[in-house]
Design a protein around this motif. Structure first.
Motif, PDB file in Angstrom:
ATOM      1  N   ALA A  52      24.728  15.500  23.932  1.00 19.69           N
ATOM      2  CA  ALA A  52      24.086  16.110  25.100  1.00 19.69           C
ATOM      3  C   ALA A  52      22.575  16.193  24.923  1.00 19.69           C
ATOM      4  O   ALA A  52      21.804  15.916  25.855  1.00 19.69           O
ATOM      5  N   ILE A  53      22.135  16.566  23.721  1.00 18.31           N
ATOM      6  CA  ILE A  53      20.700  16.707  23.470  1.00 18.31           C
ATOM      7  C   ILE A  53      20.000  15.358  23.553  1.00 18.31           C
ATOM      8  O   ILE A  53      18.943  15.231  24.182  1.00 18.31           O
ATOM      9  N   ILE A  54      20.571  14.343  22.925  1.00 19.89           N
ATOM     10  CA  ILE A  54      19.892  13.046  22.938  1.00 19.89           C
ATOM     11  C   ILE A  54      19.847  12.480  24.349  1.00 19.89           C
ATOM     12  O   ILE A  54      18.878  11.807  24.724  1.00 19.89           O
ATOM     13  N   ALA A  55      20.858  12.755  25.168  1.00 15.37           N
ATOM     14  CA  ALA A  55      20.831  12.289  26.556  1.00 15.37           C
ATOM     15  C   ALA A  55      19.672  12.927  27.319  1.00 15.37           C
ATOM     16  O   ALA A  55      18.969  12.255  28.084  1.00 15.37           O
ATOM     17  N   VAL A  56      19.447  14.230  27.091  1.00 12.74           N
ATOM     18  CA  VAL A  56      18.333  14.921  27.758  1.00 12.74           C
ATOM     19  C   VAL A  56      16.996  14.369  27.264  1.00 12.74           C
ATOM     20  O   VAL A  56      16.086  14.111  28.063  1.00 12.74           O
ATOM     21  N   LEU A  57      16.870  14.166  25.968  1.00 13.26           N
ATOM     22  CA  LEU A  57      15.608  13.680  25.416  1.00 13.26           C
ATOM     23  C   LEU A  57      15.297  12.265  25.900  1.00 13.26           C
ATOM     24  O   LEU A  57      14.140  11.948  26.219  1.00 13.26           O
ATOM     25  N   LYS A  58      16.306  11.425  25.986  1.00  9.88           N
ATOM     26  CA  LYS A  58      16.078  10.071  26.499  1.00  9.88           C
ATOM     27  C   LYS A  58      15.701  10.104  27.975  1.00  9.88           C
ATOM     28  O   LYS A  58      14.877   9.301  28.437  1.00  9.88           O
ATOM     29  N   ALA A  59      16.282  11.043  28.719  1.00 17.63           N
ATOM     30  CA  ALA A  59      15.913  11.189  30.127  1.00 17.63           C
ATOM     31  C   ALA A  59      14.457  11.625  30.254  1.00 17.63           C
ATOM     32  O   ALA A  59      13.726  11.147  31.152  1.00 17.63           O
ATOM     33  N   LEU A  60      14.007  12.512  29.380  1.00 17.66           N
ATOM     34  CA  LEU A  60      12.601  12.923  29.394  1.00 17.66           C
ATOM     35  C   LEU A  60      11.691  11.725  29.137  1.00 17.66           C
ATOM     36  O   LEU A  60      10.658  11.553  29.799  1.00 17.66           O
ATOM     37  N   LYS A  61      12.072  10.897  28.163  1.00 16.32           N
ATOM     38  CA  LYS A  61      11.289   9.696  27.897  1.00 16.32           C
ATOM     39  C   LYS A  61      11.257   8.785  29.119  1.00 16.32           C
ATOM     40  O   LYS A  61      10.197   8.241  29.476  1.00 16.32           O
ATOM     41  N   ASP A  62      12.390   8.620  29.775  1.00  9.70           N
ATOM     42  CA  ASP A  62      12.456   7.773  30.963  1.00  9.70           C
ATOM     43  C   ASP A  62      11.582   8.317  32.096  1.00  9.70           C
ATOM     44  O   ASP A  62      11.134   7.565  32.965  1.00  9.70           O
ATOM     45  N   GLU A  63      11.356   9.632  32.088  1.00  8.36           N
ATOM     46  CA  GLU A  63      10.489  10.262  33.087  1.00  8.36           C
ATOM     47  C   GLU A  63       9.008  10.150  32.725  1.00  8.36           C
ATOM     48  O   GLU A  63       8.145  10.641  33.459  1.00  8.36           O
ATOM     49  N   GLY A  64       8.716   9.525  31.587  1.00 10.13           N
ATOM     50  CA  GLY A  64       7.333   9.357  31.163  1.00 10.13           C
ATOM     51  C   GLY A  64       6.824  10.432  30.225  1.00 10.13           C
ATOM     52  O   GLY A  64       5.640  10.443  29.867  1.00 10.13           O
ATOM     53  N   ARG A  65       7.707  11.361  29.799  1.00 13.62           N
ATOM     54  CA  ARG A  65       7.303  12.388  28.846  1.00 13.62           C
ATOM     55  C   ARG A  65       7.296  11.797  27.438  1.00 13.62           C
ATOM     56  O   ARG A  65       7.894  10.753  27.174  1.00 13.62           O
ATOM     57  N   THR A  66       6.639  12.475  26.525  1.00 18.27           N
ATOM     58  CA  THR A  66       6.579  12.063  25.126  1.00 18.27           C
ATOM     59  C   THR A  66       7.390  13.044  24.288  1.00 18.27           C
ATOM     60  O   THR A  66       7.268  14.256  24.461  1.00 18.27           O
ATOM     61  N   VAL A  67       8.227  12.522  23.388  1.00 20.07           N
ATOM     62  CA  VAL A  67       9.133  13.339  22.584  1.00 20.07           C
ATOM     63  C   VAL A  67       8.911  13.032  21.108  1.00 20.07           C
ATOM     64  O   VAL A  67       8.924  11.866  20.705  1.00 20.07           O
ATOM     65  N   VAL A  68       8.709  14.088  20.314  1.00 17.60           N
ATOM     66  CA  VAL A  68       8.546  13.950  18.869  1.00 17.60           C
ATOM     67  C   VAL A  68       9.556  14.859  18.188  1.00 17.60           C
ATOM     68  O   VAL A  68       9.608  16.060  18.480  1.00 17.60           O
ATOM     69  N   CYS A  69      10.372  14.292  17.293  1.00 11.62           N
ATOM     70  CA  CYS A  69      11.413  15.062  16.608  1.00 11.62           C
ATOM     71  C   CYS A  69      11.300  14.896  15.098  1.00 11.62           C
ATOM     72  O   CYS A  69      11.198  13.764  14.610  1.00 11.62           O
ATOM     73  N   VAL A  70      11.322  16.006  14.375  1.00 13.19           N
ATOM     74  CA  VAL A  70      11.619  15.927  12.949  1.00 13.19           C
ATOM     75  C   VAL A  70      13.101  15.595  12.833  1.00 13.19           C
ATOM     76  O   VAL A  70      13.945  16.264  13.435  1.00 13.19           O
ATOM     77  N   HIS A  71      13.418  14.540  12.081  1.00 12.15           N
ATOM     78  CA  HIS A  71      14.786  14.015  12.095  1.00 12.15           C
ATOM     79  C   HIS A  71      15.208  13.665  10.673  1.00 12.15           C
ATOM     80  O   HIS A  71      14.398  13.194   9.872  1.00 12.15           O
TER      81      HIS A  71
END
Length: 266
Positions: free
Chosen positions: A193-212
């Motif tokens: 669920a989290i990765i789906a939301v984060l990928k959607a944010l990227k698709d909207e043009g947002r920038t995502v940075v994760c410690v992984h």
């Protein structure tokens, strides 16, 4: 030039000008008890990237993120957001801390936690309106937690708590999302669920940075990587920087050669 040296130049990431980078760090050093935990790190995140900060345990990944945000003190360094000092751009940033750093016994409801993400809009004495509550409820729905709005936050599972904190970040409507190990200790359904939301944010043009920390999912989840072990090892697209040579440089003997070969395989 070796593959590690080529990746360490930053590839496309360094080519991104500081004026346009949503999140750029220069010369960041953090010291604990006189020992450098992070040393003279430069990082440039391209606009619209979904970037993983990776490295072995003790590499300073979370320290880098927290020091860049001012959560912990730094010895030196400069941080810019879209070319301006971070202090002037905090409205554009949403931060999700490690779940273990939160006091989950604090007596508050799920909906109230998400509404905390609106404090910049409301001000200290601002009054909540119906549209604010609707926005918070919509953010809960986006992470699959709409039915838990009135639940006490401490009654949730670890995965559910992480979803709520992501909903709080979504309520801020930022264009830069910084998350410290968002998948640590969560169940498979929550991770999905989290990765789906984060990928959607990227698709909207947002920038995502994760410690992984899970190297096996880097290629599936992220477009860019930043490898470090107290200092920068490499950065760039996954294809450029997530290679056998850079993994060996970052992890050394902590990963078996066969494991590195498998992770780096295209």
């Amino acid at each position: 030039m070796t593959p590690v040296e080529l990746a360490a130049t930053g590839g496309h990431a360094v080519a991104e000008h500081l004026e346009t980078s949503p999140f750029a760090v220069r010369g960041l050093t953090v010291s604990y008890g006189g020992e450098p935990a992070v040393f003279s790190v430069d990082m440039t995140v391209p606009k619209g990237a979904m970037l993983a900060i990776i490295g072995p345990n003790g590499a300073g990944k979370s320290t880098l993120l927290k020091a860049a945000l001012g959560v912990i003190p730094k010895v030196s360094g400069r941080v810019t957001v879209h070319g301006a000092p971070l202090e002037d751009q905090r409205r554009r940033i949403a931060y999700v801390p490690q779940r273990a750093s939160v006091d989950w016994d604090f007596p508050t409801r799920v909906i109230d936690v998400v509404l905390m993400g609106l404090y910049r809009d409301l001000g200290l004495l601002g009054r909540l309106r119906a549209d604010h509550r609707a926005r918070a409820q919509a953010c809960l729905a986006r992470v699959g937690m709409e039915d838990f709005a009135d639940r006490q936050i401490g009654q949730l599972s670890g995965g559910q708590q992480q979803r709520v904190f992501l909903a709080r970040a979504l309520a801020q409507q930022a264009d830069l999302y910084l998350l410290d190990e968002p998948f640590a200790g969560v169940d498979a359904a929550t991770e999905k669920a989290i990765i789906a939301v984060l990928k959607a944010l990227k698709d909207e043009g947002r920038t995502v940075v994760c410690v992984h920390h899970d190297l096996s999912t880097v290629r599936d989840y992220f477009s860019h990587v930043f490898l470090m072990n107290r200092t920068r090892i490499a950065e760039g697209t996954v294809a450029e920087a997530f290679t056998e040579a850079t993994l060996q440089a970052a992890y050394g003997g902590r990963l078996a050669t066969a494991q590195i070969d498998r992770l780096a395989a295209v």
